[in-house]
Scaffold this motif. Sequence first.
Motif, PDB file in Angstrom:
ATOM      1  N   MET A   1      26.438  31.693  57.675  1.00 45.73           N
ATOM      2  CA  MET A   1      26.567  33.103  58.070  1.00 45.73           C
ATOM      3  C   MET A   1      26.233  34.013  56.882  1.00 45.73           C
ATOM      4  O   MET A   1      26.702  33.798  55.774  1.00 45.73           O
ATOM      5  CB  MET A   1      28.026  33.337  58.523  1.00 45.73           C
ATOM      6  N   ILE A   2      25.411  35.025  57.125  1.00 44.65           N
ATOM      7  CA  ILE A   2      25.117  35.993  56.072  1.00 44.65           C
ATOM      8  C   ILE A   2      25.883  37.276  56.396  1.00 44.65           C
ATOM      9  O   ILE A   2      25.624  37.920  57.408  1.00 44.65           O
ATOM     10  CB  ILE A   2      23.606  36.292  55.971  1.00 44.65           C
ATOM     11  N   PRO A   3      26.869  37.645  55.554  1.00 45.12           N
ATOM     12  CA  PRO A   3      27.657  38.843  55.858  1.00 45.12           C
ATOM     13  C   PRO A   3      26.806  40.106  55.719  1.00 45.12           C
ATOM     14  O   PRO A   3      25.743  40.081  55.079  1.00 45.12           O
ATOM     15  CB  PRO A   3      28.760  38.814  54.802  1.00 45.12           C
ATOM     16  N   PHE A   4      27.281  41.191  56.317  1.00 42.48           N
ATOM     17  CA  PHE A   4      26.565  42.465  56.186  1.00 42.48           C
ATOM     18  C   PHE A   4      26.682  42.985  54.749  1.00 42.48           C
ATOM     19  O   PHE A   4      25.711  43.450  54.160  1.00 42.48           O
ATOM     20  CB  PHE A   4      27.122  43.481  57.192  1.00 42.48           C
ATOM     21  N   VAL A   5      27.900  42.897  54.219  1.00 48.49           N
ATOM     22  CA  VAL A   5      28.147  43.259  52.809  1.00 48.49           C
ATOM     23  C   VAL A   5      29.100  42.231  52.231  1.00 48.49           C
ATOM     24  O   VAL A   5      30.062  41.844  52.892  1.00 48.49           O
ATOM     25  CB  VAL A   5      28.803  44.646  52.665  1.00 48.49           C
ATOM     26  N   ASP A   6      28.843  41.788  51.005  1.00 50.12           N
ATOM     27  CA  ASP A   6      29.770  40.905  50.303  1.00 50.12           C
ATOM     28  C   ASP A   6      29.944  41.441  48.885  1.00 50.12           C
ATOM     29  O   ASP A   6      28.994  41.489  48.108  1.00 50.12           O
ATOM     30  CB  ASP A   6      29.190  39.474  50.284  1.00 50.12           C
ATOM     31  N   LEU A   7      31.163  41.879  48.575  1.00 53.18           N
ATOM     32  CA  LEU A   7      31.401  42.460  47.248  1.00 53.18           C
ATOM     33  C   LEU A   7      31.721  41.386  46.196  1.00 53.18           C
ATOM     34  O   LEU A   7      31.773  41.681  45.002  1.00 53.18           O
ATOM     35  CB  LEU A   7      32.557  43.469  47.318  1.00 53.18           C
ATOM     36  N   LYS A   8      31.930  40.146  46.660  1.00 52.15           N
ATOM     37  CA  LYS A   8      32.368  39.074  45.755  1.00 52.15           C
ATOM     38  C   LYS A   8      31.452  38.834  44.548  1.00 52.15           C
ATOM     39  O   LYS A   8      31.948  38.757  43.415  1.00 52.15           O
ATOM     40  CB  LYS A   8      32.533  37.753  46.524  1.00 52.15           C
ATOM     41  N   PRO A   9      30.114  38.719  44.759  1.00 54.31           N
ATOM     42  CA  PRO A   9      29.265  38.393  43.591  1.00 54.31           C
ATOM     43  C   PRO A   9      29.449  39.389  42.434  1.00 54.31           C
ATOM     44  O   PRO A   9      29.527  38.987  41.270  1.00 54.31           O
ATOM     45  CB  PRO A   9      27.852  38.472  44.161  1.00 54.31           C
ATOM     46  N   MET A  10      29.569  40.694  42.787  1.00 54.50           N
ATOM     47  CA  MET A  10      29.767  41.698  41.748  1.00 54.50           C
ATOM     48  C   MET A  10      31.156  41.563  41.132  1.00 54.50           C
ATOM     49  O   MET A  10      31.323  41.646  39.911  1.00 54.50           O
ATOM     50  CB  MET A  10      29.596  43.081  42.362  1.00 54.50           C
ATOM     51  N   GLU A  11      32.159  41.334  41.982  1.00 53.30           N
ATOM     52  CA  GLU A  11      33.530  41.219  41.472  1.00 53.30           C
ATOM     53  C   GLU A  11      33.670  40.041  40.515  1.00 53.30           C
ATOM     54  O   GLU A  11      34.384  40.137  39.509  1.00 53.30           O
ATOM     55  CB  GLU A  11      34.509  41.071  42.647  1.00 53.30           C
ATOM     56  N   ILE A  12      32.972  38.960  40.812  1.00 59.50           N
ATOM     57  CA  ILE A  12      33.052  37.792  39.930  1.00 59.50           C
ATOM     58  C   ILE A  12      32.492  38.148  38.550  1.00 59.50           C
ATOM     59  O   ILE A  12      33.092  37.848  37.526  1.00 59.50           O
ATOM     60  CB  ILE A  12      32.309  36.592  40.561  1.00 59.50           C
ATOM     61  N   GLU A  13      31.364  38.875  38.535  1.00 59.72           N
ATOM     62  CA  GLU A  13      30.769  39.264  37.243  1.00 59.72           C
ATOM     63  C   GLU A  13      31.656  40.215  36.452  1.00 59.72           C
ATOM     64  O   GLU A  13      31.621  40.238  35.229  1.00 59.72           O
ATOM     65  CB  GLU A  13      29.398  39.922  37.458  1.00 59.72           C
ATOM     66  N   LEU A  14      32.440  41.040  37.178  1.00 59.53           N
ATOM     67  CA  LEU A  14      33.202  42.087  36.489  1.00 59.53           C
ATOM     68  C   LEU A  14      34.687  41.765  36.351  1.00 59.53           C
ATOM     69  O   LEU A  14      35.457  42.579  35.835  1.00 59.53           O
ATOM     70  CB  LEU A  14      33.048  43.421  37.234  1.00 59.53           C
ATOM     71  N   LYS A  15      35.060  40.574  36.793  1.00 56.89           N
ATOM     72  CA  LYS A  15      36.487  40.242  36.886  1.00 56.89           C
ATOM     73  C   LYS A  15      37.251  40.451  35.572  1.00 56.89           C
ATOM     74  O   LYS A  15      38.320  41.051  35.547  1.00 56.89           O
ATOM     75  CB  LYS A  15      36.635  38.786  37.339  1.00 56.89           C
ATOM     76  N   PHE A  16      36.665  39.970  34.493  1.00 53.50           N
ATOM     77  CA  PHE A  16      37.333  40.064  33.203  1.00 53.50           C
ATOM     78  C   PHE A  16      37.559  41.528  32.816  1.00 53.50           C
ATOM     79  O   PHE A  16      38.673  41.935  32.460  1.00 53.50           O
ATOM     80  CB  PHE A  16      36.518  39.327  32.130  1.00 53.50           C
TER      81      PHE A  16
END
Length: 376
Positions: A1-16
């Motif tokens: 499934m391809i979501p309409f929006v997924d904020l996870k990839p950005m959040e992973i990069e900015l988590k720290f």
Amino acid sequence: MIPFVDLKPMEIELKFELNQAFMRVLDSSIYIRGNEDERFEQSFSKFVGTKYCVGCGNGLDALMISLRALGIGVGDEVIVPSNTYIATALAVSYVGAKPVFVEPDILTYNIDETKIENSITNKTKCIIPVHLYGRACNMESILKIAKKNNLYIIEDSAQAHGATYNGKRVGSFGDLSGFSFYPGKNLGALGDAGAIVSNNKDLIDICKALCDYGSDYKYHHIYKGYNSRLDEIQASFLSVKIGFMSKMTSERRRIARIYIENINNNRIILPYNELLKSKYNESIDDFVNNHVFHIFAIRCKNRDKLEKYLNSNGIMTNKHYPIPMHLQKCYADLGYKDGDLPIAEEISNTELSIPMFYGMSDEQINFIIDKINKYE
Ligand SMILES: *Cc1c(COP(=O)(O)O)cnc(C)c1O
């Protein structure tokens, strides 16, 4: 499934960095009206290219407070496009004024500036151009119309952080401009947040007071204001995320260009096409490099069939927006009927938004293109 929006990839990069920001605020024990708020306001006005910025609770408040600051209220009319998110119109209603809906241009999806003057009456006070989907409105014409008719301009820039027009970023053209930092916006907080920007110090001072119970000094209330402040935690997150904007925007532009260059189904109308190219004499480079692609909107005559087809193939989609403002139930009192604004209605009936977010994989992008090209 391809979501309409997924904020996870950005959040992973900015988590720290987001964690650090949160800890910084927690350690300070200041949660409202502290350094984080001021720091973000400074970096955001620099980002937009205006002298001043005031943070507030959300994008709707940013627009409503801008209208209040200009003294717009009961008995006044405000011109807004009919194809926008409800917040643009509601802001006008909240101050007691009347929204007057104007048709969009079928090629750009933004307000059709050639139809604005027909809607101006002696009650009109302001135009709210909305930079829809992340594309700047034709500000040169709109500024001319406003000047000629002595009207204010409040830009609704909620979908267009960083979008440019004639080399300037949106938000820097109007008397005031409202931004939203709703999580899914191109610059998003981790909750609700918004901001107003301007080059006019007097107007920004009024907005600042209005956002904080109408007080210019503690317990001195010069206006009947609101509780609409940008809190320290959201401001600290936004300071992290604003540093990510150029990466975020280039990635959206890269994906948009791949879509435009590879979707070749003649049932589908792309946001960049021959008609737009010739009417506005706009190259694909200009189109892609000014746009910020908050939403990648395609159109199709049999939109609902295309929607079902894509969804059943695991591609999530959205409609922006299925009902134009003039036909919304809450605006029945304005007396518009079906067919009154046919271009807005046509866009509502044919528009489909396909996935567009930071961190989409090439595999996902190619899968979407392949499925759309095979649609019949
Ligand atoms: C999101 C949005 C708003 C409102 O922003 P909120 O932060 O949700 O209040 C206003 N106008 C447009 C065009 C939007 O997309």
